[in-house]
Design a protein around this motif. Structure first.
Motif, mmCIF file in Angstrom:
data_model
loop_
_atom_site.group_PDB
_atom_site.id
_atom_site.type_symbol
_atom_site.label_atom_id
_atom_site.label_comp_id
_atom_site.label_asym_id
_atom_site.label_seq_id
_atom_site.Cartn_x
_atom_site.Cartn_y
_atom_site.Cartn_z
ATOM 1 N N GLY A 71 10.223 1.539 -6.914
ATOM 2 C CA GLY A 71 10.474 2.114 -5.602
ATOM 3 C C GLY A 71 9.285 2.064 -4.664
ATOM 4 N N VAL A 72 8.101 1.772 -5.196
ATOM 5 C CA VAL A 72 6.907 1.688 -4.347
ATOM 6 C C VAL A 72 6.899 0.340 -3.635
ATOM 7 C CG1 VAL A 72 4.383 1.606 -4.318
ATOM 8 C CG2 VAL A 72 5.559 3.253 -5.783
ATOM 9 N N ARG A 73 6.915 0.363 -2.312
ATOM 10 C CA ARG A 73 6.941 -0.864 -1.514
ATOM 11 C C ARG A 73 5.552 -1.319 -1.095
ATOM 12 N NH1 ARG A 73 8.932 0.690 3.122
ATOM 13 N NH2 ARG A 73 9.117 -1.465 3.840
ATOM 14 N N GLY A 74 4.599 -0.427 -1.169
ATOM 15 C CA GLY A 74 3.231 -0.760 -0.796
ATOM 16 C C GLY A 74 2.340 0.449 -0.996
ATOM 17 N N VAL A 75 1.021 0.236 -0.970
ATOM 18 C CA VAL A 75 0.062 1.320 -1.192
ATOM 19 C C VAL A 75 -1.018 1.279 -0.125
ATOM 20 C CG1 VAL A 75 -1.680 2.280 -2.750
ATOM 21 C CG2 VAL A 75 0.446 1.365 -3.690
ATOM 22 N N ILE A 76 -1.272 2.424 0.498
ATOM 23 C CA ILE A 76 -2.406 2.599 1.407
ATOM 24 C C ILE A 76 -3.467 3.369 0.633
ATOM 25 C CG2 ILE A 76 -3.205 3.596 3.577
ATOM 26 C CD1 ILE A 76 -0.298 3.401 4.580
ATOM 27 N N ASN A 77 -4.586 2.721 0.354
ATOM 28 C CA ASN A 77 -5.610 3.315 -0.503
ATOM 29 C C ASN A 77 -6.744 3.867 0.354
ATOM 30 O OD1 ASN A 77 -7.431 4.013 -2.488
ATOM 31 N ND2 ASN A 77 -7.189 2.131 -3.648
ATOM 32 N N GLU A 78 -6.797 5.197 0.482
ATOM 33 C CA GLU A 78 -7.844 5.874 1.249
ATOM 34 C C GLU A 78 -8.732 6.725 0.340
ATOM 35 O OE1 GLU A 78 -8.437 5.297 4.295
ATOM 36 O OE2 GLU A 78 -6.626 4.191 4.891
ATOM 37 N N ILE A 79 -8.782 6.392 -0.931
ATOM 38 C CA ILE A 79 -9.594 7.146 -1.885
ATOM 39 C C ILE A 79 -11.074 6.905 -1.594
ATOM 40 C CG2 ILE A 79 -10.178 7.444 -4.320
ATOM 41 C CD1 ILE A 79 -7.343 6.508 -4.994
ATOM 42 N N SER A 80 -11.853 7.965 -1.555
ATOM 43 C CA SER A 80 -13.297 7.869 -1.333
ATOM 44 C C SER A 80 -14.019 7.795 -2.669
ATOM 45 C CB SER A 80 -13.803 9.080 -0.537
ATOM 46 O OG SER A 80 -13.186 9.146 0.729
ATOM 47 N N VAL A 81 -15.088 7.018 -2.699
ATOM 48 C CA VAL A 81 -15.888 6.867 -3.915
ATOM 49 C C VAL A 81 -17.166 7.681 -3.773
ATOM 50 C CG1 VAL A 81 -17.110 5.248 -5.412
ATOM 51 C CG2 VAL A 81 -14.952 4.566 -4.332
ATOM 52 N N HIS A 82 -17.349 8.649 -4.666
ATOM 53 C CA HIS A 82 -18.551 9.479 -4.686
ATOM 54 C C HIS A 82 -19.288 9.236 -5.996
ATOM 55 C CE1 HIS A 82 -17.608 12.670 -1.387
ATOM 56 N NE2 HIS A 82 -17.137 11.484 -1.066
ATOM 57 N N THR A 83 -20.515 8.767 -5.902
ATOM 58 C CA THR A 83 -21.313 8.526 -7.101
ATOM 59 C C THR A 83 -22.690 9.140 -6.913
ATOM 60 O OG1 THR A 83 -22.275 6.452 -6.307
ATOM 61 C CG2 THR A 83 -20.153 6.304 -7.411
ATOM 62 N N ALA A 84 -23.442 9.228 -7.999
ATOM 63 C CA ALA A 84 -24.808 9.725 -7.920
ATOM 64 C C ALA A 84 -25.649 8.753 -7.080
ATOM 65 C CB ALA A 84 -25.402 9.857 -9.319
ATOM 66 N N ASP A 85 -26.579 9.299 -6.312
ATOM 67 C CA ASP A 85 -27.457 8.462 -5.497
ATOM 68 C C ASP A 85 -28.417 7.692 -6.385
ATOM 69 O OD1 ASP A 85 -26.348 9.301 -3.094
ATOM 70 O OD2 ASP A 85 -27.654 11.058 -2.980
ATOM 71 N N LEU A 86 -28.526 6.396 -6.127
ATOM 72 C CA LEU A 86 -29.470 5.554 -6.848
ATOM 73 C C LEU A 86 -30.412 4.893 -5.855
ATOM 74 C CD1 LEU A 86 -27.202 3.642 -9.437
ATOM 75 C CD2 LEU A 86 -28.778 5.524 -9.895
ATOM 76 N N PRO A 87 -31.685 4.761 -6.204
ATOM 77 C CA PRO A 87 -32.592 3.995 -5.331
ATOM 78 C C PRO A 87 -32.055 2.572 -5.143
ATOM 79 C CG PRO A 87 -33.814 5.163 -7.042
ATOM 80 C CD PRO A 87 -32.362 5.294 -7.391
ATOM 81 N N ASN A 88 -32.285 2.011 -3.974
ATOM 82 C CA ASN A 88 -31.766 0.677 -3.677
ATOM 83 C C ASN A 88 -32.204 -0.349 -4.701
ATOM 84 O OD1 ASN A 88 -30.435 1.566 -1.363
ATOM 85 N ND2 ASN A 88 -32.215 1.208 -0.054
ATOM 86 N N ALA A 89 -33.458 -0.261 -5.121
ATOM 87 C CA ALA A 89 -33.983 -1.247 -6.073
ATOM 88 C C ALA A 89 -33.272 -1.146 -7.415
ATOM 89 C CB ALA A 89 -35.490 -1.048 -6.253
ATOM 90 N N GLU A 90 -32.990 0.085 -7.872
ATOM 91 C CA GLU A 90 -32.308 0.260 -9.158
ATOM 92 C C GLU A 90 -30.872 -0.243 -9.092
ATOM 93 O OE1 GLU A 90 -30.961 3.798 -12.281
ATOM 94 O OE2 GLU A 90 -32.486 4.214 -10.744
ATOM 95 N N LEU A 91 -30.182 0.052 -7.984
ATOM 96 C CA LEU A 91 -28.805 -0.418 -7.842
ATOM 97 C C LEU A 91 -28.773 -1.942 -7.773
ATOM 98 C CD1 LEU A 91 -25.830 0.220 -7.522
ATOM 99 C CD2 LEU A 91 -26.190 0.464 -5.066
ATOM 100 N N LEU A 92 -29.714 -2.533 -7.059
ATOM 101 C CA LEU A 92 -29.771 -3.985 -6.977
ATOM 102 C C LEU A 92 -30.007 -4.599 -8.355
ATOM 103 C CD1 LEU A 92 -29.786 -6.565 -5.284
ATOM 104 C CD2 LEU A 92 -32.253 -6.230 -4.931
#
Length: 482
Positions: A71-92
């Motif tokens: 019965g699902v004809r489509g999905v609008i995905n507005e879920i927000s992603v919350h994660t722990a803050d990581l330094p840019n260098a570590e995430l890279l």
């Protein structure tokens, strides 16, 4: 073009409120999504998802699960992603390691930039399928909140003319068991593909779009490809059940392998006899071997796949390096990072031990390790714990049917489990109209009846496990070709 039949009488019960409740039940049943942090709304069959999750991978999984509901004809995905803050260098560093450790993406010429949890990926790839592999790897990196895609697809040696592209898309759709509708129409103008017609599910709609891109479309317009439950009518899908010659099935498998960038270019042998497909040859990594088997299983006319491909590395890594990389991949996985695993590696064969909270996480652990370079085999000894966190005394042998977390230590009444499975099948877009009988004894589920294809047979067993079955005896038969 076929005439559209009147909607089935049973569809009168597929009200928005009921669809909403079905999606919410599925989120609570399936692992990999944080059901308590998600909100579901439904209007005219369009589901809107809001709330919070902790990874892009979980966000995508919530959308995919919703699209599997009837019965699902489509999905609008507005879920927000919350994660722990990581330094840019570590995430890279995490992002680059993930791309390097994946057997498929490690050779791609892409670069990433990170800023406050956002990852921007740039580079030039040969195909849309390669692009999707890169994005999927990045979604699985903990700490990534947003993905900015600046990849360019150059295109490999694909059909040149619009007529060739249209013909290839039609052929691929005809042989793909995941797109069951005969009502998809294809038109190509200057490399841009227009899809119209009707499919039965939102997932089927997405697969048709993906097929068009795989076949060489520069852009896909699917605004006129509608999703309607009446298109699930088996009478409209009879073409998929017509007998197929073994040689034609084998060629369709080879075509599917040719368009999958996970499968390396070494020549593979495909033999088909009475719906049994056998894959022979050597292949560069375990992930590619598994992908080849799945590609074959998704071809119309294939009932069973004997995957005899041998993993062979030209320059194998030492076992200590494989163990280090596999351990890091598990620790940095968006779903598995909170668990502790033990690995024993000998000549590329990995024995995997640990305890997780769901059958989904158990399977994912093996998939993550299989995706590490130079892993030749994975034996999964990972077990499940119950709601009271009682850890089993010793790991089970790899061929033992594991117990679902809902069933360990506090077995629920058989009739409750049976009702849950039947309700789940009723709301499954893939299984609701299949002839499946369910019986339960001491938490052990037996499935009997007849289904349309091997795809439904596999899916029914997997869904029964997800519902909480201690084990599943799958006695479903596949309906013979008309």
């Amino acid at each position: 073009m076929r005439t559209q039949p009147a909607p089935l009488a049973v569809e009168e019960r597929l009200a928005d409120h009921d669809i909403k409740q079905a999606v919410e039940r599925l989120f609570k049943l399936k692992k990999g999504v944080q059901a308590n942090l998600l909100e579901v709304a439904c209007r005219e069959g369009i589901v809107e998802l809001t709330g919070l999750t902790d990874s892009l991978l979980s966000r995508q999984r919530a959308e995919d699960l919703a699209k599997a509901v009837r019965g699902v004809r489509g999905v609008i995905n507005e879920i927000s992603v919350h994660t722990a803050d990581l330094p840019n260098a570590e995430l890279l560093c995490r992002v680059e390691i993930a791309l390097m450790q994946d057997p498929a993406t490690r050779g791609y010429k892409v670069c990433c930039h990170t800023h406050d949890g956002q990852v921007t990926v740039e580079g030039t790839l040969q195909s849309w399928a390669e692009e999707q592999l890169v994005l999927q790897v990045l979604k699985g990196v903990p700490g990534v909140r947003q993905l900015n895609n600046r990849l360019t697809v150059r295109g490999a040696s694909l059909p040149k003319s619009d007529q060739d592209i249209t013909a290839l898309i039609q052929e691929l759709l005809e042989w793909d068991i995941r797109v069951k509708s005969d009502l998809v129409h294809v038109r190509t103008t200057k490399g841009e593909v227009h899809l119209s017609g009707t499919v039965g599910t939102a997932a089927e709609h997405d697969q048709a779009v993906a097929t068009a891109y795989v076949a060489g479309a520069t852009r896909v317009d699917a605004t006129e490809l509608q999703v309607a439950s009446w298109a699930l009518d088996k009478e409209l899908r009879s073409e998929k059940n017509q007998p197929k010659a073994d040689a034609d099935v084998a060629q369709a498998i080879l075509d599917a392998l040719r368009f999958d960038p996970r499968v390396d270019e070494q020549p593979l042998e495909v033999h088909v006899h009475n719906g049994v497909a056998t894959l022979l040859g050597t292949i560069g990594n375990l992930r590619a071997r598994d992908a080849a088997g799945q590609d074959a299983a998704n071809v119309v006319g294939v009932g069973t796949v004997h995957n005899l491909l041998q993993v062979q590395h030209l320059h194998p890594s030492p076992d200590s390096i494989i163990q280090e990389h596999a351990q890091a991949a598990l620790a940095h996985d968006a779903y598995l990072g909170r668990y502790a695993f033990t690995l024993a590696v000998k000549e590329g064969k990995v024995e995997l031990y640990g305890t997780v909270g769901s059958h989904y996480e158990q399977e994912r652990a093996a998939e993550v390790v299989a995706g590490v370079n130079h892993v030749a085999e994975v034996v999964n000894h990972v077990v499940l714990y119950d709601a009271e966190n009682e850890v089993p005394e010793s790991p089970l042998p790899s061929d033992t049917v594991v117990t679902a977390p809902e069933s360990l230590g506090h077995l629920e009444p058989d009739d409750v489990l049976k009702d849950r499975i039947r309700t789940h099948f009723y709301w499954s877009a893939q299984l609701h109209d299949q002839d499946i009988s369910v019986s339960v004894h001491d938490g052990r589920v037996t499935l009997t009846g007849t289904v349309d294809s091997a795809l439904e047979r596999r899916q029914a067993a997997a869904e029964a496990h997800a519902c909480g079955a201690v084990e599943v005896n799958n006695h479903l038969n596949v309906r013979p070709a008309a």
